[in-house]
Design an enzyme around this catalytic site. Structure first.
Site, PDB file in Angstrom:
ATOM      1  N   PRO A 173      69.464  99.521  95.227  1.00 47.61           N
ATOM      2  CA  PRO A 173      69.902  98.416  94.517  1.00 47.61           C
ATOM      3  C   PRO A 173      71.388  97.617  94.887  1.00 47.61           C
ATOM      4  CG  PRO A 173      69.966 100.265  93.122  1.00 47.61           C
ATOM      5  CD  PRO A 173      69.480 100.810  94.458  1.00 47.61           C
ATOM      6  N   HIS A 174      71.982  98.685  95.559  1.00 50.46           N
ATOM      7  CA  HIS A 174      73.548  98.306  95.854  1.00 50.46           C
ATOM      8  C   HIS A 174      74.144  98.955  96.991  1.00 50.46           C
ATOM      9  CE1 HIS A 174      73.743  97.397  91.553  1.00 50.46           C
ATOM     10  NE2 HIS A 174      73.459  98.511  91.327  1.00 50.46           N
ATOM     11  N   TYR A 175      74.192  97.770  98.034  1.00 55.05           N
ATOM     12  CA  TYR A 175      74.893  98.233  99.353  1.00 55.05           C
ATOM     13  C   TYR A 175      74.275  99.406 100.114  1.00 55.05           C
ATOM     14  CZ  TYR A 175      78.003  95.999  96.069  1.00 55.05           C
ATOM     15  OH  TYR A 175      78.622  95.070  95.189  1.00 55.05           O
TER      16      TYR A 175
END
Length: 222
Positions: free
Chosen positions: A119-121
């Site tokens: 979900p993030h980077y």
């Protein structure tokens, strides 16, 4: 004996790549065939349920894809999956149902089972992520060795992959902490956890915890 066969790591009822993985003993053996598998599946998806916005790309009508996401085929995005702003999906990708591909995350040549969250980077390349596996913010799969030699999986035995690009194989319910690096050829067993900021290589057994430099420990029974 290392429990790293597809039957050890995955519940194949949670991916459209079940036929491909069933025909391979080990997950990295499927990496060379992801693209052709996506194309074969894509051409047989029901038009009532999937949009076909560009060549070799199929997106479930129930999926949510941000306008700023970049998608290159072959690629399938499953039902009720979310692809967030700035995501970069650059070919040979099969994303299951109910998954999350986060902002600025990059995917290439990989299979994400149902319910996977990156979900993030995150960077996920030449990898297979099992059912409901989760990668914390900034966690990445490194898929090429510094010396560019073929990747060898190091467990109780050594497994020659014959490939220069092999990322990580995450068993069902694997949990990867924020900022961790999974080195080329890492295999994380089912229901295992990696602490944040860890550098992991080799085979992590099922139901284990990787505590960074402190080592690998069995999970306590609940």
């Amino acid at each position: 004996m290392d429990a790293i066969r597809n039957t050890d790591l995955f519940d194949l009822t949670h991916t459209r790549a079940a036929a491909l993985l069933s025909n391979c003993a080990y997950p990295w053996e499927a990496l060379a065939k992801i693209g052709e598998t996506v194309l074969a599946i894509g051409h047989n998806l029901p038009e009532a349920d999937y949009d076909h916005p560009q060549e070799d790309v199929w997106i479930a009508k129930s999926a949510s894809v941000a306008p700023t996401a970049t998608i290159t085929g072959p690629c399938i995005i499953g039902e009720k999956t979310e692809v967030r702003p700035g995501a970069f999906l650059r070919g040979n990708i099969l994303v299951g149902d109910g998954a999350v591909v986060g902002n600025s995350s990059e995917l290439k040549n990989c299979i994400l089972f149902d319910g996977v969250q990156v979900p993030h980077y995150n960077y996920v390349g030449d990898s297979i992520l099992g059912y409901r596996a989760h990668m914390g913010a900034g966690a990445v799969t490194s898929n090429v060795k510094g010396d560019k030699k073929p990747v060898v999986i190091h467990g109780e035995e050594k497994y020659e992959t014959g490939r220069k690009k092999v990322g990580a194989m995450l068993g069902d319910f694997a949990e990867i902490g924020c900022g961790s690096v999974l080195n080329p050829g890492t295999v994380i067993g089912r229901d295992s956890q990696v602490y944040p900021l860890s550098s992991v290589r080799g085979v992590v057994p099922a139901r284990s915890i990787v505590k960074g430099e402190r080592g690998v420990f069995p999970k306590r029974e609940e």
